[in-house]
Design a protein around this motif. Sequence first.
Motif, short mmCIF file in Angstrom:
data_model
loop_
_atom_site.label_atom_id
_atom_site.label_comp_id
_atom_site.label_asym_id
_atom_site.label_seq_id
_atom_site.Cartn_x
_atom_site.Cartn_y
_atom_site.Cartn_z
N ASN A 168 -2.21 5.22 4.61
CA ASN A 168 -2.80 3.97 5.06
C ASN A 168 -3.28 4.17 6.50
O ASN A 168 -2.94 5.14 7.16
N GLU B 79 0.84 -1.20 0.00
CA GLU B 79 0.00 0.00 0.00
C GLU B 79 0.88 1.25 0.00
O GLU B 79 2.07 1.18 0.33
N ASN C 226 1.99 -3.73 6.28
CA ASN C 226 0.92 -3.01 5.61
C ASN C 226 -0.32 -2.90 6.51
O ASN C 226 -0.77 -3.92 7.08
N TRP D 191 4.69 3.38 7.09
CA TRP D 191 3.91 2.19 7.36
C TRP D 191 4.00 1.85 8.84
O TRP D 191 4.97 2.24 9.52
#
Length: 319
Positions: free
Chosen positions: A206, A201, A294, A239
Amino acid sequence: MNENEQLELATFAGGCFWCMVSPFDELPGIHGIVSGYTGGHTENPTYEEVCSDTTGHYEAVQIQFDPDVFPYTKLLELFWQQIDPTDSGGQFNDRGDSYRTAIFYHNDKQRELAEQSKAELEASKKFNAPIVTEILPAKPFYRAEEKHQDYYKKNSFHYKMYREGSGRGRFIRENWKKDYRSEVDKLNEMQRYVTQENGTEPPFRNEYWDNKKDGIYVDIVSGVPLFSTTDQYDAGCGWPSFTKPLKRQDLEEKLDTSHGMRRIEVRSSEADSHLGHVFDDGPMEHGGARYCINSAALRFVPKEQLEEEGYGEYLKLFK
């Protein structure tokens, strides 16, 4: 009350004791696991004597646990999922009396719960053959030689080879692993791309890269707990980053040579979901690992919802 006063013992024989430590290790409420020998008539037996089937002993593990954090019923559930309960001659390629399976109860309550769990397994008709695992009163337990303690940690490569070579790994996958196709069908486009297609991603765009709430992260497919915010830190990469997983045995690490790089991929053991990668540039004071994961591979369970969602044993992480 002293904490040790509320701890209990659970004793399980599931074939080779090397393979019966890792399923229970590193779980909340588990305070110690010892490999040893029990059920027989010889005092202080050696490994060679037990394997010769002259002592009457089983290879077993004895677990010290807090029933308020990790109930005995959960230990029983985990135990059944490690064995072939229909085999009276041993376990997998290991044959002989010392490799038989048994639950050794330490009090009447454990006996009742063990008998109930065995009856439920029989009623489920999961196996075509009878359930032959014995339920027996606990007898003196003799600690095995030091080389056998925590074998899966001390000799991880040989342990993995042995577990697969013995047939245990295949049996568990074929008989105890859940089919997650229906859960995969519920994933959104990004979740499917990451977990099923080994995707990545976008950084900083995210869900959890800058999460500040307390809680745990579970596999979006299987629901198995994987990481905790107590081990999360800002690595500046965009992340979610963690110094360690909740339980290393719930992750699989594989060499990834895609995109012209050599990296270590991280996957979930239960559902085989792609999660991310692990690097060696993490905080040295915490071991040096950086699990770069992720968000789309995870579901966050806030501390306040752990009990109602069935993860109450992890509340202790935040006290």
